[in-house]
Design an enzyme around this catalytic site. Structure first.
Site, PDB file in Angstrom:
ATOM      1  N   GLY A  37       0.768  -1.351   0.014  1.00 44.17           N
ATOM      2  CA  GLY A  37      -0.075  -0.043  -0.219  1.00 44.17           C
ATOM      3  C   GLY A  37       0.725   1.074   0.081  1.00 44.17           C
ATOM      4  N   HIS A  38       1.922   1.202   0.721  1.00 45.10           N
ATOM      5  CA  HIS A  38       2.770   2.570   0.956  1.00 45.10           C
ATOM      6  C   HIS A  38       3.562   2.374  -0.537  1.00 45.10           C
ATOM      7  CE1 HIS A  38       2.687   1.343   5.254  1.00 45.10           C
ATOM      8  NE2 HIS A  38       2.350   2.596   5.177  1.00 45.10           N
ATOM      9  N   SER A 188      -2.235  -3.378   5.903  1.00 47.83           N
ATOM     10  CA  SER A 188      -2.103  -2.488   7.201  1.00 47.83           C
ATOM     11  C   SER A 188      -1.027  -3.200   7.874  1.00 47.83           C
ATOM     12  CB  SER A 188      -3.169  -2.435   8.188  1.00 47.83           C
ATOM     13  OG  SER A 188      -2.944  -1.990   9.563  1.00 47.83           O
ATOM     14  N   ARG A 190      -0.564  -3.171  10.870  1.00 49.65           N
ATOM     15  CA  ARG A 190      -1.393  -3.882  12.132  1.00 49.65           C
ATOM     16  C   ARG A 190      -1.725  -5.305  11.850  1.00 49.65           C
ATOM     17  NH1 ARG A 190      -2.631   1.550  13.899  1.00 49.65           N
ATOM     18  NH2 ARG A 190      -1.704   2.223  15.550  1.00 49.65           N
TER      19      ARG A 190
END
Ligand code: PAF
Length: 285
Positions: A37-38, A188, A190
């Protein structure tokens, strides 16, 4: 080769050099432990800028006293390698003392009213003040022409939009699409806290968001859709913080049968709190 910079004077020299050459600068703010995602945000920024800076800084001012600041995963070597591969030119990795010279407690703070008072803001007091505080500093340090943020943190994006417009930061905001695993779980940092059995049920979040959208499109009442989403998730083992449908302003429940909508979820599975959202349109399509 990526340039890894920890010192503000060095960063400023690099930025000044690029500006002298007339190059456009893109910024991707992150807390590290980077995933696809990043990397997609780096590629997005690259499309609008000649040089891309990614900041990697686990920001203490956005964590509450009982949140996961200490155990938040820190993986700078892997981050640098992934950023280089995604086409990032510089990794800005300040220390806490560089970001907050008087210490986090004595930092000048930003507060965005309104949008910070609901949903995540209501459950994580001070969180968005910390985000707005560090993002403002990053804008001042990097002076980007464009800055890219992910849509997974939908409310954060709304806070930053308000911040940029209200303070007239001279930059364009880019919003990157949510990147999901094949089973629908939004990426994520997390997610890695999840035990195997928790990871297996985590995709229910996205399935529930889709069911919320489909229910509303089928003409069900918003309250019924929200209650059903919460029930479904609780039955799957989640502890639900909220399951709501809002208009993009996020401020109040979204009624009526047409226009832009966003369904938002926050739920805990075991010790891990996950958020996700789905944007969609209601009305004749
Ligand atoms: O989205 C994040 O990772 C953080 O909230 C941000 C924007 C990098 C600020 O610390």
């Amino acid at each position: 080769m990526i340039d890894i910079v920890h010192d503000l004077d060095v960063l400023r020299a690099r930025i000044a050099g690029w500006k002298r050459e007339g190059l456009r600068i893109g910024l991707v703010p992150t807390m590290g432990n980077l995933h696809a995602g990043h990397h997609s945000l780096v590629r997005l920024a690259r499309g609008y800028a000649d040089r891309v800076v990614a900041s990697v800084f686990v920001n203490p001012t956005q964590f509450g006293p009982h949140e996961d600041f200490d155990r938040y995963p820190r993986t700078p070597e892997a981050d640098a390698a992934g950023l280089a591969e995604a086409g990032c030119d510089l990794m800005w990795a300040p220390t806490v003392a560089t970001m907050y010279p008087f210490g986090p407690e004595a930092a000048v703070r930003m507060h965005v009213p309104g949008v910070t008072e609901v949903l995540e803001g209501a459950r994580r007091p001070g969180h968005f003040d910390g985000v707005a505080t560090v993002v403002s500093r990053l804008f001042l340090q990097v002076q980007p022409d464009v800055a890219a943020f992910g849509r997974k943190d939908y409310q954060q994006l709304a806070v930053i939009r308000h911040l940029v417009r209200d303070l007239a930061f001279p930059l364009e905001l880019l919003a990157g699409a949510i990147v999901r695993d094949a089973d629908g779980l939004a990426l994520s940092s997390r997610n890695q806290y999840l035990a195997a059995h928790e990871r297996r049920v985590a995709p229910r979040l996205y399935a529930t968001l889709q069911a919320m959208r489909d229910g509303l499109r089928a003409g069900l009442a918003r309250e019924a859709v929200e209650a059903d989403a919460a029930r479904t998730l609780e039955a799957a083992g989640f502890e639900v913080d909220y399951a709501v449908v809002r208009t993009p302003s996020l401020q109040a429940p979204a009624d009526g049968d047409r226009g832009e909508r966003v369904a938002l979820l926050a739920a805990r599975i075991g010790r891990t709190r996950l958020i996700d959202n789905l944007e969609f349109e209601l009305g004749p399509g």
